[in-house]
Scaffold this motif. Structure first.
Motif, PDB file in Angstrom:
ATOM      1  N   TRP A  27       0.985  -1.211  -0.045  1.00  0.00           N
ATOM      2  CA  TRP A  27       0.092  -0.140  -0.086  1.00  0.00           C
ATOM      3  C   TRP A  27       0.913   1.229  -0.111  1.00  0.00           C
ATOM      4  CZ3 TRP A  27      -5.104  -0.520  -0.594  1.00  0.00           C
ATOM      5  CH2 TRP A  27      -5.681  -1.978  -0.223  1.00  0.00           C
TER       6      TRP A  27
ATOM      7  N   CYS B 201      -5.094   6.119   1.381  1.00  0.00           N
ATOM      8  CA  CYS B 201      -4.551   4.784   0.948  1.00  0.00           C
ATOM      9  C   CYS B 201      -4.712   4.628  -0.305  1.00  0.00           C
ATOM     10  CB  CYS B 201      -4.760   3.632   2.165  1.00  0.00           C
ATOM     11  SG  CYS B 201      -4.593   4.237   3.736  1.00  0.00           S
ATOM     12  N   GLU B 202      -3.830   3.732  -1.202  1.00  0.00           N
ATOM     13  CA  GLU B 202      -4.047   3.281  -2.296  1.00  0.00           C
ATOM     14  C   GLU B 202      -3.076   2.155  -2.667  1.00  0.00           C
ATOM     15  OE1 GLU B 202      -3.161   5.696  -5.764  1.00  0.00           O
ATOM     16  OE2 GLU B 202      -1.494   6.688  -4.829  1.00  0.00           O
ATOM     17  N   ILE B 203      -3.352   1.270  -3.715  1.00  0.00           N
ATOM     18  CA  ILE B 203      -2.489  -0.126  -3.702  1.00  0.00           C
ATOM     19  C   ILE B 203      -1.192   0.362  -4.382  1.00  0.00           C
ATOM     20  CG2 ILE B 203      -2.395  -2.248  -5.026  1.00  0.00           C
ATOM     21  CD1 ILE B 203      -5.410  -2.508  -4.680  1.00  0.00           C
TER      22      ILE B 203
END
Length: 238
Positions: free
Chosen positions: A123, A220-222
């Motif tokens: 992440w 949050c992001e991948i």
């Protein structure tokens, strides 16, 4: 010469999951069952909506068919229970009408697994608050952020002297302590390819100043692993 290219993760603009449920009419099941029978991948959203009979917006979690604005399942008052690896657990209230048309709410828990590309490694987390002060949205998006495995779960907090939900962002390399931590955290929204966690950041005691709890939040992001471009791909971009 080696050329690198960062590939941004977009799956048609939404978070996609496989979803199972742990309860039936509020009672615990012996084993998890699909939230929606016959469905494969679904879009998972956490948004604020105005429900029937209410004037104030309420937070809900929804599962929808991919590419459609059609609600297949919904949880009122959703709470983030756990996030580990590519799995996420959300609890809430499932509402349905009884034989007398009264709205009845029962407990429900969704156990979901994110659909991610093969080169997803963890992440990327960007701070939305610094020292308890909100960072402008443009500054949040432009920041490089921190990267690593993200873990959310319940534990006892010494700072709060009670059990609460805590989020930790670890490093990809082995380390004794997490690089970031939020206590008393919750999931605010989830849409597109990002979600927001809010909670409290612990500012350690220093000199004559005691330990302080400040408002904190993460976008949050991948995180996608960078790969090398072939010479043909590099020439095509020039």
């Amino acid at each position: 010469m080696i050329y690198c290219f960062y590939i941004q993760y977009l799956i048609e603009g939404k978070m996609k999951v496989w979803a199972q449920r742990r309860r039936e009419d509020g009672a615990a099941l012996a084993g998890a069952l699909p939230v929606v029978e016959g469905a494969s991948l679904l879009e998972l959203l956490v948004v604020d909506v105005t429900l029937a009979g209410n004037r104030r917006p309420s937070k809900v979690a929804r599962l929808q068919p991919i590419g459609e604005q059609r609600i297949l399942a919904q949880l009122a008052m959703p709470k983030l229970v756990q996030l580990k690896g590519w799995g996420i657990v959300i609890s809430g209230i499932e509402e349905h009408r009884d034989d007398y048309r009264n709205v009845r709410g029962t407990a429900q828990t969704w156990v979901c697994k994110f659909h991610v590309p093969a080169n997803a490694v963890g992440w990327r987390v960007r701070d939305m608050y610094v020292g308890g002060i909100a960072v402008p949205k443009s500054g949040v998006r432009e920041g490089s952020g921190s990267r690593g495995p993200l873990v959310v779960g319940g534990e006892h907090s010494n700072a709060l002297q009670r059990h609460t939900t805590c989020a930790e962002l670890h490093r990809y390399e082995i380390s004794t302590f997490p690089q970031k931590r939020l206590i008393d955290c919750d999931l605010v929204w989830m849409s597109d390819t990002t979600f927001e966690l809010v909670g409290l950041h612990i500012k350690p005691a220093h000199g004559d100043e005691p330990e302080q709890l400040e408002r904190g939040g993460w976008l949050c992001e991948i995180d996608i692993k960078e790969r090398e471009l072939t010479k043909a791909e590099y020439r095509a971009l020039r």
